[in-house]
Design an enzyme around this catalytic site. Structure first.
Site, short mmCIF file in Angstrom:
data_model
loop_
_atom_site.label_atom_id
_atom_site.label_comp_id
_atom_site.label_asym_id
_atom_site.label_seq_id
_atom_site.Cartn_x
_atom_site.Cartn_y
_atom_site.Cartn_z
N GLU A 80 0.84 -1.21 0.00
CA GLU A 80 0.00 0.00 0.00
C GLU A 80 0.87 1.25 0.00
O GLU A 80 1.86 1.32 0.73
CB GLU A 80 -0.89 0.01 1.26
N ARG A 90 -17.56 -0.65 6.85
CA ARG A 90 -18.69 -1.29 6.15
C ARG A 90 -19.32 -2.38 7.01
O ARG A 90 -20.51 -2.66 6.92
CB ARG A 90 -18.16 -1.88 4.83
N CYS A 143 -7.52 -2.26 8.72
CA CYS A 143 -6.17 -2.27 8.12
C CYS A 143 -5.66 -0.85 7.90
O CYS A 143 -4.52 -0.53 8.24
CB CYS A 143 -6.16 -3.04 6.80
N HIS A 166 -1.31 -5.61 1.71
CA HIS A 166 -2.51 -6.45 1.68
C HIS A 166 -2.24 -7.70 0.84
O HIS A 166 -1.54 -7.63 -0.18
CB HIS A 166 -3.69 -5.67 1.05
#
Ligand code: PCA
Length: 214
Positions: A80, A90, A143, A166
């Site tokens: 990332e 979510r 994360c 990831h």
């Protein structure tokens, strides 16, 4: 001796395993490019995960920290580039907390860039025949929360390079999700070993194009 701290997460969202921990714990105790690897598991919880991370950093005094998490649905190993100062969950975390549109640090900058040599990692992985690409978003869940919190504490703890990677589902997770991509555990262990090696050897990233047009 240089210490590299790797973190992986406990399972979340009704899964019984999390590939990040399955892979990271396999590297515990290895010496890679002259550096000692230590692995710690983090809870998939806002707040608690960062407290555990800070405790592990204080204990091991690592030069390099690489946090790893599951990104179900991705096909590649994805270092990332950017952590953003935003949480918008979510789903609930493992303690049932589901914050919406909250900053991680109210006084902090909007974003931090990874200080790992992310492009060099992607190059090295691809050369070894492993699917890898850069990612511009670690999402807005636990994360990204850990990634942002890690970058915010980097200087305070004398960490030289740190960031987040990831990784995809394991095949056993994809088996119950028709069409979902996955990567074999051995390949992901090999990939993370390469990422550790590159991050130990390279203080600076390579200069090469790696952006996107959308
Ligand atoms: N992946 C989640 C949290 C824990 C994990 O492994 C995420 O991408 O936010």
């Amino acid at each position: 001796m240089t210490t590299v701290l790797l973190t992986g997460f406990e399972p979340f969202d009704n899964d019984s395993i999390n590939p990040s921990w399955e892979v990271v714990h396999r590297l515990q105790g290895e010496t890679i490019a002259g550096a000692m690897v230590v692995a710690t598991q983090l809870a998939c919880e806002f707040g608690k995960s960062l407290r555990q991370l800070e405790r592990a950093i204080k204990k091991h005094q690592p030069t390099i920290v690489i946090a790893v998490g599951q990104a179900g649905g991705r096909t590649d190993i994805t270092p990332e580039r950017v952590a953003i100062n935003l949480t918008d969950a979510r789903i609930g975390d493992n303690a049932g907390k589901q914050p919406t549109d909250r900053p991680i640090h109210p006084q902090g900058p909007a974003a931090y860039f990874s200080t790992l040599p992310v492009k060099a990692m992607v190059q090295a992985l691809q050369r070894e025949g492993l699917p890898a690409s850069l990612s511009l978003s670690a999402g807005t869940f636990v994360c990204n929360h850990v990634f942002y919190g890690l970058m915010a504490m980097q200087q305070r703890h004398g960490v030289q390079r740190c960031g987040f990677i990831h990784i995809p589902f394991l095949p056993s997770q994809a088996a119950g999700r028709t069409g979902a991509p996955s990567m074999a555990q051995e390949d992901m262990v090999r990939a993370l070993r390469i990422c550790v090696e590159v991050s130990v050897r390279r203080k600076r990233d390579v200069r090469t194009t790696g952006g996107t047009t959308h």
